[in-house]
Structures are given as structure tokens and as C-alpha cells.
Design a protein around this motif. Structure first.
Motif, PDB file in Angstrom:
ATOM      1  N   UNK A 194       0.630  -1.183  -0.073  1.00 35.26           N
ATOM      2  CA  UNK A 194      -0.018  -0.050  -0.112  1.00 35.26           C
ATOM      3  C   UNK A 194       0.617   1.315  -0.121  1.00 35.26           C
ATOM      4  N   UNK A 195       1.832   1.247   0.816  1.00 30.69           N
ATOM      5  CA  UNK A 195       2.913   2.455   1.146  1.00 30.69           C
ATOM      6  C   UNK A 195       3.359   2.443  -0.409  1.00 30.69           C
ATOM      7  N   UNK A 196       4.047   1.503  -1.077  1.00 30.73           N
ATOM      8  CA  UNK A 196       4.550   1.784  -2.510  1.00 30.73           C
ATOM      9  C   UNK A 196       3.725   2.304  -3.322  1.00 30.73           C
ATOM     10  N   UNK A 197       2.228   1.928  -3.607  1.00 36.34           N
ATOM     11  CA  UNK A 197       1.636   2.308  -4.378  1.00 36.34           C
ATOM     12  C   UNK A 197       1.229   3.794  -4.427  1.00 36.34           C
ATOM     13  N   UNK A 198       1.130   4.364  -2.731  1.00 36.90           N
ATOM     14  CA  UNK A 198       0.683   5.582  -2.760  1.00 36.90           C
ATOM     15  C   UNK A 198       1.908   6.572  -2.881  1.00 36.90           C
ATOM     16  N   UNK A 199       3.037   6.258  -2.711  1.00 38.97           N
ATOM     17  CA  UNK A 199       4.396   6.745  -2.730  1.00 38.97           C
ATOM     18  C   UNK A 199       4.694   7.091  -4.258  1.00 38.97           C
ATOM     19  N   UNK A 200       4.214   6.094  -5.062  1.00 42.62           N
ATOM     20  CA  UNK A 200       4.693   6.194  -6.684  1.00 42.62           C
ATOM     21  C   UNK A 200       3.634   7.167  -7.210  1.00 42.62           C
ATOM     22  N   UNK A 201       2.320   7.117  -6.610  1.00 40.79           N
ATOM     23  CA  UNK A 201       1.383   8.120  -7.085  1.00 40.79           C
ATOM     24  C   UNK A 201       1.501   9.522  -6.580  1.00 40.79           C
ATOM     25  N   UNK A 202       1.879   9.814  -5.314  1.00 47.89           N
ATOM     26  CA  UNK A 202       1.838  11.147  -4.700  1.00 47.89           C
ATOM     27  C   UNK A 202       3.255  11.663  -4.948  1.00 47.89           C
ATOM     28  N   UNK A 203       4.453  10.927  -4.300  1.00 50.61           N
ATOM     29  CA  UNK A 203       5.460  11.315  -4.399  1.00 50.61           C
ATOM     30  C   UNK A 203       6.404  11.368  -5.612  1.00 50.61           C
ATOM     31  N   UNK A 204       6.204  10.414  -6.432  1.00 49.08           N
ATOM     32  CA  UNK A 204       7.108  10.152  -7.601  1.00 49.08           C
ATOM     33  C   UNK A 204       5.916  10.643  -8.813  1.00 49.08           C
ATOM     34  N   UNK A 205       4.693  10.945  -8.580  1.00 44.04           N
ATOM     35  CA  UNK A 205       3.848  11.494  -9.490  1.00 44.04           C
ATOM     36  C   UNK A 205       3.576  10.584 -10.829  1.00 44.04           C
ATOM     37  N   UNK A 206       3.550   9.390 -10.478  1.00 45.87           N
ATOM     38  CA  UNK A 206       3.308   8.382 -11.686  1.00 45.87           C
ATOM     39  C   UNK A 206       1.766   8.254 -11.686  1.00 45.87           C
ATOM     40  N   UNK A 207       1.430   8.049 -12.975  1.00 46.49           N
ATOM     41  CA  UNK A 207       0.039   7.893 -13.312  1.00 46.49           C
ATOM     42  C   UNK A 207      -0.049   6.109 -13.062  1.00 46.49           C
ATOM     43  N   UNK A 208      -1.406   5.641 -13.354  1.00 42.72           N
ATOM     44  CA  UNK A 208      -1.693   4.220 -13.123  1.00 42.72           C
ATOM     45  C   UNK A 208      -1.026   3.492 -14.231  1.00 42.72           C
ATOM     46  N   UNK A 209      -0.991   3.828 -15.276  1.00 37.48           N
ATOM     47  CA  UNK A 209      -0.270   3.196 -16.627  1.00 37.48           C
ATOM     48  C   UNK A 209       1.348   3.019 -16.153  1.00 37.48           C
ATOM     49  N   UNK A 210       1.845   4.132 -15.739  1.00 40.82           N
ATOM     50  CA  UNK A 210       3.144   3.762 -15.320  1.00 40.82           C
ATOM     51  C   UNK A 210       3.580   3.202 -14.176  1.00 40.82           C
ATOM     52  N   UNK A 211       2.648   3.118 -13.292  1.00 36.14           N
ATOM     53  CA  UNK A 211       2.835   2.243 -12.090  1.00 36.14           C
ATOM     54  C   UNK A 211       2.824   0.868 -12.405  1.00 36.14           C
TER      55      UNK A 211
END
Length: 240
Positions: A194-211
Motif C-alpha cells: 500500500x505504501x509503495x502504491x501511494x508513494x509512486x502516485x503521490x511522491x513520484x507523480x506516476x500515473x496508473x499506466x506507469x505504475x
């Protein structure tokens, strides 16, 4: 489209010593933040929006950020501005009904069917099982996942905004700091996925396709997991 009087008056801020030329320079330098935020939000909602309108809203927020920062743009300005730009775009998505009623109803069916299949199967249903049960295509399933994820995102951000308004309402920087600390505290005890998904979206500003590409998962699965992480984070914040 936005009307002209929605743009802040260049002469209205008595505290600002910044010249129009300097503002124009900073607008041009940080215009990429508007495009990045537009792509970020567009992927989140899973709908086609008028990009001219959204980018104009972003430019207004960028100009406001330049004036509110209170000092020359430094290495922290981009993060400050991106958050405000994204927030302005989110406000616009809330203002207009970007989720057609039929899609909202279908997203609720997705939620109910997922729970039903989980009880029957004793595990999370696969994408193909959900598509078969709902009689929809994989593309339609992805769109519904985006809708349910956006609802969870809206719930979380509304709660954070209310907390920021109640806490240090006269000091925006302090309220943002407290909001960040609340998030960090709530995320500390969450499962690593869960932390990884939130960090990728909020901190690294990645969209769903990139994640999805990063984690080698389908885009629909990432949307589903991200919604679960948002729901868990919201519950933790509600009881903190």
C-alpha cells in the motif's frame, strides 16, 4: 472556458514586489507542471476532459502559487506549485459532474459484485471473472476501476482539506505541514504494498499506466490496489 476575470489581477496583491516580467518568466519556466498535473488527473479520473480548460485552470493556479510562495522560486517551489495546481484541477472535476450517472451506478455494481465473488470464491476475483459476471469488456472494467478509485481519492482529499481548514486556517504553510505529517504517520503502519502504491502516485507523480509497467501488473489491477490503499489510508486518518 474560463472567463478573463478569473485570472488574478496583476496589481491586486499589495504585498507582492514581483514584476510582471518576472512572473511571465516563472510561468514559462514552470509551465511543464501544468501539463504534468493535467496528465496525472486525467489518468486518475479515466475520462476525456477539455484539456484547454484544464490547462488554463492549471495556469491560474501556477500564477497564484508564484505569488503566494513568498520568496524567489527555489528547489521546493515545484512541489509546492504542483500540489496547488493539482488541487485546482481536482476542484474543477468536483464542480462539474464528470461521472455520468450510469457509470456511477455501474461502479457500485462493480463494488458489490467484487464482494459477492470474494465470498463465493474465498479470494479476490480475477479481471476475467469480473468481466464475465458483469458482462462487460476489459476496457469497460478499467473505466469502472478508475471511477471507483476517483471516488476514494475524492473522499481522502476532502477529509484532508477539512483538516487543513480546521487546523491553522490562517497559516497555509503550517496547515500543509501538519497535513503531510498526518499522512506520513498514517502510512507508517500500512502494508508495504500500500505504501509503495501511494508513494509512486503521490511522491513520484506516476500515473496508473506507469505504475502498472513498473510493478508488472495490469492497469486495472493497479487501480484496484490503489483504491484499496486509499480506503485503508482514509480509515487510518479517520481514527487517528
Amino acid at each position: 472556458m474560463l472567463v478573463q476575470d478569473q485570472w488574478p489581477d496583476l496589481d491586486s496583491n499589495a504585498d507582492s514586489q514581483m514584476t510582471a516580467a518576472k512572473e511571465s518568466e516563472l510561468l514559462e519556466r514552470y509551465a511543464y507542471l501544468v501539463k504534468r498535473a493535467a496528465a496525472h488527473m486525467r489518468t486518475q479520473t479515466g475520462v476525456v476532459v477539455d484539456m484547454d480548460d484544464i490547462q488554463q485552470i492549471g495556469l491560474v493556479a501556477l500564477l497564484s502559487s508564484i505569488r503566494r510562495y513568498g520568496r524567489d522560486a527555489d528547489e521546493k517551489f515545484a512541489a509546492f506549485a504542483f500540489k496547488r495546481i493539482r488541487g485546482a484541477m481536482l476542484d474543477e472535476f468536483r464542480r462539474v459532474d464528470w461521472r455520468p450517472r450510469q457509470l456511477r451506478q455501474q461502479s457500485h455494481k462493480l463494488r458489490d459484485m467484487s464482494r459477492s465473488l470474494m465470498r463465493q470464491l474465498g479470494r479476490e476475483p480475477t479481471e476475467s471473472e469480473l468481466c464475465q459476471a458483469l458482462n462487460i469488456s476489459s476496457d469497460e472494467l478499467l473505466e469502472l476501476h478508475y471511477i471507483t478509485q476517483a471516488e476514494a481519492m475524492d473522499s481522502l482529499e476532502s477529509m484532508l482539506e477539512q483538516g487543513m481548514q480546521q487546523t491553522a486556517a490562517t497559516d497555509e504553510k503550517l496547515s500543509q505541514t501538519e497535513s503531510t505529517l498526518m499522512l506520513q504517520k498514517a502510512m507508517a503502519s500500512m502494508p508495504s504494498r500500500n505504501k509503495l502504491l501511494l508513494q509512486l502516485y503521490y511522491t513520484h507523480e506516476m500515473n496508473m499506466k506507469e505504475i502498472a509497467l513498473t510493478l508488472e501488473l495490469t492497469e486495472a489491477r493497479v487501480c484496484q490496489l490503489h483504491k484499496q490503499a486509499l480506503d485503508a489510508l482514509t480509515r487510518k486518518l479517520q481514527h487517528s
